[in-house]
Design an enzyme around this catalytic site. Structure first.
Site, short mmCIF file in Angstrom:
data_model
loop_
_atom_site.label_atom_id
_atom_site.label_comp_id
_atom_site.label_asym_id
_atom_site.label_seq_id
_atom_site.Cartn_x
_atom_site.Cartn_y
_atom_site.Cartn_z
N LYS A 174 -29.18 12.43 -11.37
CA LYS A 174 -30.34 13.34 -11.30
C LYS A 174 -30.40 14.19 -12.56
O LYS A 174 -29.59 15.09 -12.75
CB LYS A 174 -30.27 14.26 -10.08
CG LYS A 174 -31.64 14.92 -9.85
CD LYS A 174 -31.60 16.23 -9.15
CE LYS A 174 -31.26 17.42 -9.98
NZ LYS A 174 -32.24 17.79 -11.02
N GLY A 211 -23.43 22.21 -15.16
CA GLY A 211 -24.48 23.22 -15.01
C GLY A 211 -23.85 24.58 -14.84
O GLY A 211 -22.71 24.82 -15.29
N THR A 262 -22.15 27.96 -13.17
CA THR A 262 -21.05 28.20 -12.22
C THR A 262 -21.62 28.49 -10.83
O THR A 262 -21.06 28.04 -9.82
CB THR A 262 -20.19 29.37 -12.74
OG1 THR A 262 -19.57 28.94 -13.97
CG2 THR A 262 -19.10 29.75 -11.76
N GLU A 280 -18.35 20.83 -14.61
CA GLU A 280 -18.28 21.40 -15.97
C GLU A 280 -19.29 22.54 -15.98
O GLU A 280 -20.49 22.31 -15.91
CB GLU A 280 -18.61 20.30 -16.98
CG GLU A 280 -18.08 20.62 -18.36
CD GLU A 280 -19.17 21.15 -19.26
OE1 GLU A 280 -19.34 22.39 -19.27
OE2 GLU A 280 -19.84 20.35 -19.92
N CYS A 314 -22.76 25.45 -23.18
CA CYS A 314 -21.83 26.11 -22.26
C CYS A 314 -20.62 26.63 -23.04
O CYS A 314 -19.95 27.55 -22.63
CB CYS A 314 -21.41 25.14 -21.17
SG CYS A 314 -21.06 23.52 -21.79
N GLU A 334 -22.69 34.91 -18.95
CA GLU A 334 -23.18 33.86 -19.85
C GLU A 334 -24.68 34.04 -20.06
O GLU A 334 -25.44 34.06 -19.10
CB GLU A 334 -22.90 32.49 -19.23
CG GLU A 334 -23.34 31.36 -20.12
CD GLU A 334 -22.98 30.00 -19.56
OE1 GLU A 334 -23.19 29.77 -18.36
OE2 GLU A 334 -22.50 29.16 -20.34
#
Ligand code: ADP
Length: 496
Positions: free
Chosen positions: A194, A247, A249, A270, A303, A400
Site C-alpha cells: 500500500k 512511517g 511512530t 521503520e 526520517c 519530529e
C-alpha cells in the site's frame, strides 16, 4: 525552465490509475477514486482508484494463493533471483520517466530523483537478486543430555515468511517500495503493497515493470488508498503473516495494536527520528555543508534528517552562519525545474504541520537565524530554517518536524555531549564531524542510533542495514540483515 515531460509520463497521469491485484488492473470495489495533487501548484495531477478493506481482502487472497500454489512457490531460487534482477534493469531503463513521475507526485527535484532515488531503487533489486540463492540454514550437532547415546541429524531451514503487507510513506515513494519489495521477493514471499495516498504513482508504474520482469500474477499486488482504511485493513488482516511498515511512530503504534488484536503477525517498523548531528571544534570545513545537507536534503522530509545540530562552542557561530548562508542560497521552486534545489513539501497537511512547528518555536522563544515561514503563496513551499536559542524541552527540539528546519545548539562539555545527543525518544541516525579518529569511534559507540555517519551524512547503500533504536523502530531494512525479517527459521531434527 522546466523538464520536457516524457510521453509515457504524460499518458500515465492522463488516465485514471487502477489497483493492481492478481496481475490485473481493476477499479476499487467501491468505485471510489482520489486525487493526488501536484505539490508545486496544489492542482490535481492524477486520479487513482481508492482501495479499501474489500480490495485489500481481494489482494491478500491473491497473494495467499500465489504463495501456496502459484509458480512462484515452485520456482528455483536462481530463477527468482533472475526476475528480481530484471526489475532492477527495467527501473534503470526507465530512469527519466520514473524520476519525472516521482518529482511531479512528491515535489522533489527531478534531478535528485534521477541521480539518487531511481538508481538506488534499481540497485536495491540488483543487490537483493543475489541473495535469492544464498538463503541458507545450518546443520547443528545437538547433545540432548536426557537422551544419552541417541544419534541425530539436525538442521535449520530458512523459509519465506509468507504473505507480507507493506505500508510505505511518501518521502521516497519508489525507493521505499524497493526497500520493501526487494527482500520480500528474494526470500520468496508474496506481497500486498500500500503506497502512501500522497504519492501512489511510481508504485503503480513499478507494478507494470514488475509484471514485465516476469513476476507471476498475485505475487505483488499494489493497492493505493488511505491509511485509516486500506492501511488499517492490511495491518489487521488475519491472513497476512507479516507487516513491514515505514512511517510515523504514531501510526507504527497503531500497527502494533492491530497485529496484537488479530493474529500477532510479525512486524518490522521503520519510524520517526530526531537525529543529532555533532560538529566538534576540530571538524573539517566540510562539516558546514554536511550539516546543511543533513537537514535540507529532500526538504527535511527524511526520517533520518540531522534535525538537531550540536556544535562545539568555539565553532558555533561559524557553523550556524555557514548553514544559514547555504539555506538562504538554496533555489526553491518546482521539482520539474532542473535548477531547483529544494521543491515543495509533499502536501497542504505537511505545510501546515511544519509552519505550525515554526510558530511554536517562535512562541517558545527560539530565534530563526534564517527562514521561519512559508515560501510564496502557491504550492506547499517552506523556507529552509535554522533555529537557535532553543531549550531542550521545546517542541521543536523534541518532536519530529519532517521539514527543512534544524535546531542548533552549542556545547562545551565533551563528556556530556553523547548523553545530550541521546536525549530523545528516537534513535535512527546520528552524525559526527571530527578529524580525531579515536573521538569519532568512541562517540559512534556511545550514540544510541541505528546508523552513525562520521564526516558524512545521508550515505545509504543496499548492503548496509538501516533501522532504529528506541521508538525509531523494530528490525532492520537492507543488507542481508533484512532477510531475517522475511524468513522463518525451522529446526528439523531426525533421529538416525
Ligand atoms: P505521515 O504522517 O508522514 O504521512 P504516516 O505514518 O501517517 O506518515 O503514513 C505512512 C503510511 O502509513 C502511509 O501509507 C499511510 O497511508 C499509512 N497509514 C496511516 N495511518 C494508518 C493506519 N491507521 N493503519 C495503517 N496504515 C496507516
Amino acid at each position: 525552465m522546466t523538464v520536457t515531460l516524457d510521453r509515457n509520463v504524460e499518458e500515465f497521469i492522463a488516465t485514471p490509475r487502477q489497483l493492481f491485484i492478481n496481475g490485473q488492473w481493476s477499479d476499487a470495489a467501491s468505485g471510489k477514486t482520489f486525487e493526488t495533487p501536484d505539490p508545486a501548484t496544489g492542482e490535481t495531477l492524477a486520479r487513482v482508484a481508492e482501495g479499501d478493506a474489500e480490495d485489500i481482502n481481494r489482494a491478500v487472497t491473491a497473494a495467499r494463493k500465489a504463495f501456496e500454489e502459484g509458480p512462484w512457490s515452485r520456482m528455483t531460487p536462481s530463477d527468482r533471483g533472475r526476475i528480481v534482477w530484471k526489475i532492477g534493469d527495467l527501473i534503470l531503463e526507465h530512469t527519466d520517466e520514473l524520476a519525472q513521475l516521482e518529482s511531479l507526485d512528491n515535489g522533489k527535484p527531478f534531478v535528485v530523483a534521477q541521480a539518487a532515488d531511481i538508481p538506488l531503487a534499481a540497485d536495491l533489486f540488483h543487490y537483493m537478486a543475489g541473495w535469492a540463492t544464498k538463503i541458507e540454514g545450518n546443520s547443528i550437532d545437538i547433545s540432548v543430555p536426557y537422551m544419552p547415546g541417541a544419534n541425530f541429524h539436525a538442521y535449520t531451514r530458512r523459509e519465506a515468511i509468507g504473505v507480507v503487507g507493506q505500508i510505505i510513506p511518501w518521502n521516497f515513494p519508489l525507493l521505499m517500495a524497493a526497500w520493501k519489495l526487494g527482500p520480500a521477493l528474494a526470500a520468496g514471499c508474496t506481497v500486498v503493497l500500500k503506497p502512501a495516498e500522497q504519492t501512489p504513482l511510481t508504485a503503480l508504474r513499478l507494478a507494470e515493470l514488475i509484471a514485465e520482469a516476469g513476476v507471476p500474477d498475485g505475487v505483488v499486488n499494489v493497492v493505493p488508498g488511505y491509511g485509516e482504511t486500506a492501511g488499517a485493513a492490511l495491518a489487521a488482516h488475519p491472513d497476512v503473516d507479516k507487516v513491514a511498515f515505514t512511517g510515523s511512530t504514531e501510526v507504527g503504534k497503531l500497527i502494533v495494536q492491530a497485529a496484537g488484536a488479530t493474529n500477532l503477525k510479525k512486524l518490522t517498523l521503520e519510524l520517526g527520528g530526531k537525529s543529532p548531528n555533532i560538529v566538534f571544534a576540530d571538524a573539517d570545513a566540510a562539516a558546514v555543508e554536511g550539516a546543511a545537507n543533513a537537514i535540507f536534503f529532500n526538504h527535511g522530509q527524511c526520517c533520518v534528517a540531522g534535525s538537531r545540530l550540536f556544535v562545539q562552542q568555539s565553532r558555533f557561530d561559524e557553523v550556524v552562519d555557514g548553514v544559514s548562508e547555504i539555506a538562504k542560497s538554496l533555489k526553491i521552486g518546482s521539482g520539474m525545474d532542473p535548477t531547483t534545489q529544494m521543491g515543495p513539501l509533499v502536501s497542504a497537511e505537511q505545510l501546515s504541520r511544519v509552519t505550525g512547528f515554526l510558530e511554536s518555536g517562535k512562541a517558545d522563544g527560539a530565534t530563526a537565524v534564517t527562514g521561519g515561514g512559508r515560501f510564496g503563496d502557491k504550492g506547499y513551499f517552506v523556507e529552509p530554517t535554522v533555529l537557535t536559542n532553543t531549550t531542550p524541552d521545546m517542541k521543536v527540539v523534541r518532536e519530529e518536524i519532517f521539514g527543512p528546519v534544524v535546531v542548533a545548539a552549542p556545547f562545551s562539555d565533551l563528556g556530556e555531549i553523547a548523553a545530550v545527543a541521546n536525549d530523545t525518544e528516537y534513535g535512527l541516525g546520528a552524525g559526527i564531524w571530527t578529524r580525531d579518529i579515536g573521538k569519532a569511534h568512541a562517540m559512534a559507540k556511545k550514540l544510541r542510533a541505528g546508523t552513525v555517519w562520521i564526516n558524512c551524512y545521508n550515505v545509504f547503500d543496499a548492503s548496509l542495514p538501516f533501522g532504529g533504536y528506541k521508538q525509531s523502530g523494530w528490525g532492520r531494512e537492507m543488507g542481508h540483515e533484512v532477510l531475517n525479517n522475511y524468513t522463518e527459521v525451522k529446526s528439523v531434527v531426525a533421529q538416525l
